[in-house]
Design an enzyme around this catalytic site. Structure first.
Site, PDB file in Angstrom:
ATOM      1  N   THR A   1       0.596  -1.111  -0.046  1.00  0.00           N
ATOM      2  CA  THR A   1       0.038   0.045   0.096  1.00  0.00           C
ATOM      3  C   THR A   1       0.815   1.425  -0.015  1.00  0.00           C
ATOM      4  O   THR A   1       0.567   2.285  -0.797  1.00  0.00           O
ATOM      5  CB  THR A   1      -1.018   0.024   1.294  1.00  0.00           C
ATOM      6  OG1 THR A   1      -1.938  -1.076   1.057  1.00  0.00           O
ATOM      7  CG2 THR A   1      -1.730   1.252   1.248  1.00  0.00           C
TER       8      THR A   1
ATOM      9  N   GLU B   1      -5.214   6.768 -16.662  1.00  0.00           N
ATOM     10  CA  GLU B   1      -4.186   5.774 -16.598  1.00  0.00           C
ATOM     11  C   GLU B   1      -4.713   4.850 -17.621  1.00  0.00           C
ATOM     12  O   GLU B   1      -5.779   4.810 -18.148  1.00  0.00           O
ATOM     13  CB  GLU B   1      -4.026   5.038 -15.432  1.00  0.00           C
ATOM     14  CG  GLU B   1      -3.013   5.464 -14.448  1.00  0.00           C
ATOM     15  CD  GLU B   1      -2.756   4.898 -13.079  1.00  0.00           C
ATOM     16  OE1 GLU B   1      -1.415   4.740 -12.815  1.00  0.00           O
ATOM     17  OE2 GLU B   1      -3.638   4.437 -12.666  1.00  0.00           O
TER      18      GLU B   1
ATOM     19  N   ASP C   1       2.490 -14.966   2.161  1.00  0.00           N
ATOM     20  CA  ASP C   1       2.268 -15.728   3.308  1.00  0.00           C
ATOM     21  C   ASP C   1       0.776 -16.290   3.624  1.00  0.00           C
ATOM     22  O   ASP C   1       0.663 -17.300   3.919  1.00  0.00           O
ATOM     23  CB  ASP C   1       2.785 -14.840   4.520  1.00  0.00           C
ATOM     24  CG  ASP C   1       4.363 -14.632   4.911  1.00  0.00           C
ATOM     25  OD1 ASP C   1       4.888 -15.174   3.746  1.00  0.00           O
ATOM     26  OD2 ASP C   1       4.477 -13.793   5.478  1.00  0.00           O
TER      27      ASP C   1
ATOM     28  N   HIS D   1       4.659  -5.554 -14.412  1.00  0.00           N
ATOM     29  CA  HIS D   1       4.671  -3.816 -14.928  1.00  0.00           C
ATOM     30  C   HIS D   1       6.088  -3.832 -15.880  1.00  0.00           C
ATOM     31  O   HIS D   1       6.997  -4.524 -15.726  1.00  0.00           O
ATOM     32  CB  HIS D   1       5.173  -3.320 -13.501  1.00  0.00           C
ATOM     33  CG  HIS D   1       4.833  -1.595 -13.953  1.00  0.00           C
ATOM     34  ND1 HIS D   1       5.809  -0.872 -14.557  1.00  0.00           N
ATOM     35  CD2 HIS D   1       3.862  -0.628 -13.641  1.00  0.00           C
ATOM     36  CE1 HIS D   1       5.330   0.278 -14.768  1.00  0.00           C
ATOM     37  NE2 HIS D   1       4.051   0.358 -14.031  1.00  0.00           N
TER      38      HIS D   1
ATOM     39  N   ARG E   1      -0.481  -2.195 -20.402  1.00  0.00           N
ATOM     40  CA  ARG E   1       0.761  -2.936 -19.784  1.00  0.00           C
ATOM     41  C   ARG E   1       1.272  -4.021 -20.031  1.00  0.00           C
ATOM     42  O   ARG E   1       2.408  -4.184 -20.412  1.00  0.00           O
ATOM     43  CB  ARG E   1       0.377  -2.631 -18.118  1.00  0.00           C
ATOM     44  CG  ARG E   1       1.199  -2.440 -17.330  1.00  0.00           C
ATOM     45  CD  ARG E   1       0.588  -2.193 -15.773  1.00  0.00           C
ATOM     46  NE  ARG E   1       0.449  -0.821 -15.288  1.00  0.00           N
ATOM     47  CZ  ARG E   1       0.156  -0.747 -14.014  1.00  0.00           C
ATOM     48  NH1 ARG E   1      -0.230  -1.444 -13.059  1.00  0.00           N
ATOM     49  NH2 ARG E   1       0.171   0.594 -13.924  1.00  0.00           N
TER      50      ARG E   1
ATOM     51  N   HIS F   1       4.200  -7.350 -10.402  1.00  0.00           N
ATOM     52  CA  HIS F   1       3.765  -6.282  -9.808  1.00  0.00           C
ATOM     53  C   HIS F   1       2.544  -6.432  -9.045  1.00  0.00           C
ATOM     54  O   HIS F   1       2.380  -5.802  -7.875  1.00  0.00           O
ATOM     55  CB  HIS F   1       3.385  -5.342 -11.082  1.00  0.00           C
ATOM     56  CG  HIS F   1       3.001  -3.694 -10.590  1.00  0.00           C
ATOM     57  ND1 HIS F   1       3.859  -2.998  -9.676  1.00  0.00           N
ATOM     58  CD2 HIS F   1       1.859  -3.122 -11.009  1.00  0.00           C
ATOM     59  CE1 HIS F   1       2.983  -2.087  -9.415  1.00  0.00           C
ATOM     60  NE2 HIS F   1       1.960  -1.885  -9.983  1.00  0.00           N
TER      61      HIS F   1
ATOM     62  N   GLU G   1      -5.452  -7.735  -1.811  1.00  0.00           N
ATOM     63  CA  GLU G   1      -4.695  -8.232  -2.784  1.00  0.00           C
ATOM     64  C   GLU G   1      -4.452  -9.828  -2.654  1.00  0.00           C
ATOM     65  O   GLU G   1      -4.482 -10.439  -3.486  1.00  0.00           O
ATOM     66  CB  GLU G   1      -3.214  -7.657  -2.855  1.00  0.00           C
ATOM     67  CG  GLU G   1      -2.591  -8.169  -4.155  1.00  0.00           C
ATOM     68  CD  GLU G   1      -1.365  -7.323  -4.726  1.00  0.00           C
ATOM     69  OE1 GLU G   1      -1.200  -6.199  -4.020  1.00  0.00           O
ATOM     70  OE2 GLU G   1      -0.555  -7.950  -5.370  1.00  0.00           O
TER      71      GLU G   1
ATOM     72  N   ARG H   1      -5.596  -6.955 -14.182  1.00  0.00           N
ATOM     73  CA  ARG H   1      -6.044  -5.907 -13.175  1.00  0.00           C
ATOM     74  C   ARG H   1      -6.014  -4.642 -13.887  1.00  0.00           C
ATOM     75  O   ARG H   1      -5.447  -4.213 -14.475  1.00  0.00           O
ATOM     76  CB  ARG H   1      -5.314  -5.600 -11.861  1.00  0.00           C
ATOM     77  CG  ARG H   1      -5.740  -4.292 -11.238  1.00  0.00           C
ATOM     78  CD  ARG H   1      -4.714  -4.076 -10.199  1.00  0.00           C
ATOM     79  NE  ARG H   1      -3.279  -3.750 -10.765  1.00  0.00           N
ATOM     80  CZ  ARG H   1      -2.620  -2.792 -10.381  1.00  0.00           C
ATOM     81  NH1 ARG H   1      -2.963  -2.149  -9.162  1.00  0.00           N
ATOM     82  NH2 ARG H   1      -1.388  -2.541 -10.565  1.00  0.00           N
TER      83      ARG H   1
END
Ligand SMILES: Cc1cc2nc3c(=O)[nH]c(=O)nc-3n(C[C@H](O)[C@H](O)[C@H](O)COP(=O)(O)OP(=O)(O)OC[C@H]3O[C@@H](n4cnc5c(N)ncnc54)[C@H](O)[C@@H]3O)c2cc1C
Length: 549
Positions: free
Chosen positions: A59, A130, A234, A255, A304, A367, A391, A402
């Site tokens: 974040t 974007e 994890d 990315h 992307r 990414h 996430e 995404r």
């Protein structure tokens, strides 16, 4: 084939020496975890445990911002359409509609909590564009420091709201018990309290009526990633061990451009934002040929995944002898670059590059995890008492790819929904047996194996995937799993390495199984989407082996 390896059912650690009880325990302190914790206060006692400092997750690194329909000329239908288009047929449209409907409210909640988003010249909230968005709908802060502002805001708000925050506390495994309906229910978590250097201080169990899994993605499973060191998958590994399934794990968004800092560079690398190409920068290979010319009508501003694939193809051809990076030319900006991109300027300088006069070496890197633990936007998973947000979860919002800036928004939206839901009602308490805190001793992975694991994942399960490469990756990972790791005792690096191997095997096996290219999963042998693959793949752990269905 007889399996010569098996993944552990529980992470090894000594017996617990302490016990706590709360209404809800939240695992992770990013946008998802803290939004959830805040929304259930003061109705519930909540303990946030996080394995490092509060801001160690992704974040705090988010650059671009948060997507929401805030311009009267924009519409929810268009945000939905853009998200579905990016997701390449695998989004859950109902989940996307819920996200888009809740997004403006989530931004307003952040503002009410003190977030300062950048204004435009008229003093209104500035909205930027974007890749993949048909409207200006991205709010941002501090230029390219949007995530840092969200994290700062939530940290402050959580402290002010009296949320109990336990840093340097590592979630090892869920405590699972059988409820009155005969179902397996989450009853808390086994944790390791670390000191700030990461050394183990003690093992404890935290019992609760609900566990919120908010541990983020798994970028660190790859050699080169934009994700910070704490993002090691994890939570996904813990959920798989507890019998839950992961979905869409093969869809790892790469990315196109992180700063390439030298041969064999591994770990977190600085993002060289799309905005640099937005300002007119051009990608070149080592022979001075343009990378994106003739590849896509939008050339260097193509989506992307298209840019990442084109760079990877060019690197594979190794023109000019550079097979591990290409060059981004932003020299037309001259010294304006310094002011527009201060973070990238600073990173370039550390490797002796002046972006105003020299081309910047860049390469694609892992990414974002589009997949994760199967959940809905209210956090519901297959296990009563366990909720997943952000996430780590696969809610159907992202499908096979995404849409940029939908993820921090999703973490906040889902976090708030989960918190409000738990404030209204908690699952019934389920009793644990006396063995909950006992020692576990299944072999842990040697942390030194991380180097090979990451290298296998980046070289064989990266942007461009071949059948032979995927086969080799699964085989090499299985060999790692079969390698004896004598004398490895519980420590953060050993637990992370063990989780990373589980997650790497899950991703590689799913990628090998999906015989098509779709979204951010690209196979060179089947370069187009196939109609009969318009479905999800679920990955679970059975008897210590990865199973895909
Ligand atoms: C460089 C970069 C730029 C990005 N830019 C954008 C952007 O502009 N817009 C956008 O929407 N998205 C962006 N993203 C993605 C976005 O930041 C993340 O998807 C989102 O912030 C995830 O939030 P989260 O709360 O789910 O996880 P995180 O913020 O990653 O938090 C996970 C938390 O779990 C903790 N944790 C992990 N394992 C354990 C464990 N075993 N025990 C206890 N705690 C644990 C971590 O320490 C951390 O506190 C970017 C990501 C990166 C890396």
């Amino acid at each position: 084939m007889t399996a010569t390896w098996s993944l552990p059912g529980q992470l090894a650690a000594p017996a617990a020496t302490w016990e706590r009880d709360v209404d809800v325990v939240v695992l992770g302190s990013g946008a998802g975890g803290l939004s959830a914790a805040l929304a259930m206060r003061p109705a519930r006692s909540v303990l946030v445990i996080t394995k490092d400092v509060l801001a160690a997750g992704s974040t705090a690194w988010a650059q671009g911002g948060l997507a929401a329909v805030l311009d009267p000329n924009d519409s929810a239908d268009e945000h939905v359409a853009d998200t579905l288009a990016a997701g390449a047929g695998l989004c859950d449209e109902d989940a996307v509609r819920e996200l888009v409907a809740d997004a403006p409210g989530a931004i307003r909640t952040l503002i009410d909590l003190g977030a300062m988003f950048d204004p435009d010249e008229s003093g209104e909230m500035a909205l930027t564009m974007e890749g993949g968005h048909s409207h200006r709908r991205i709010v941002h802060a501090g230029g390219d420091q949007s995530g840092a502002e969200v994290q700062r805001t939530l940290d402050r708000a959580a402290i002010d709201a009296g949320v109990e925050l336990l840093e340097h506390c590592f979630a090892l495994d869920l405590l699972v018990a059988t409820n009155g309906r005969g179902e397996r229910q989450s009853a808390g978590v086994r944790v390791a309290q670390l000191d700030p250097s990461g050394a183990v201080v003690s093992i404890g169990i935290v019992t609760s009526r609900a566990v919120v899994l908010a541990t983020g993605g798994y970028g660190q499973v790859f050699a080169s990633t934009s994700n910070p060191p704490a993002v090691t998958g994890d939570g996904l590994a813990l959920a798989l061990r507890a019998g839950l399934a992961g979905r869409d794990l093969e869809f790892v968004q790469f990315h196109p451009s992180v700063l390439w800092i030298g041969p064999g560079a591994t770990g977190q690398q600085t993002l060289v934002s799309e905005a640099v190409r937005g300002e007119g920068a051009i990608l070149y290979d080592g022979l001075g040929r343009r990378v994106m010319e003739g590849v896509h009508p939008l050339e260097d501003l193509a989506p992307r995944d298209v840019v990442a694939a084109a760079i990877s193809r060019r690197m594979a051809e190794a023109p000019g002898g550079i097979g591990d990076h290409v060059l981004l030319d932003a020299t037309h900006l001259g010294e304006r670059f310094y002011e527009r991109f201060p973070t990238i300027t600073e990173a370039c300088r550390t490797i002796g590059i002046d972006p105003a006069t020299e081309r910047i070496p860049v390469a694609p890197a892992a990414h974002y995890a589009c997949g994760g633990v199967i959940a809905d936007l209210d956090g519901t998973t297959a296990m009563p008492g366990l909720l997943a947000v952000g996430e780590v979860a696969c809610t159907g919002v992202h499908g096979a790819n995404r849409l940029a800036s939908n993820s921090v928004t999703e973490s906040v939206v889902a976090g708030l929904r989960v918190g409000e839901r738990l404030a209204r009602a908690l699952p019934d308490r389920v009793g644990l047996d006396h063995a909950a805190g006992e020692a576990h001793d299944a072999p842990l992975r040697n942390p030194a194996q991380r180097v090979e694991l990451r290298s296998v994942m980046s070289s064989q399960v990266g942007v461009l995937r071949t059948p032979d490469g995927l086969d080799a990756a699964v085989h090499q990972l299985e060999l790692l799993a079969a390698t004896a790791s004598v004398g490895v005792t519980g420590s953060r690096p050993a637990w992370e390495a063990t989780n990373m191997l589980t997650v790497a095997l899950a991703i590689a096996t799913a990628a090998m199984t999906r015989m098509e290219s779709r979204g951010c999963h690209r196979r060179t042998d089947v370069p187009e989407p196939q109609a009969d693959w318009l479905r999800h793949l679920d990955v679970s752990l059975r008897d210590g082996a990865i199973v895909v269905s």
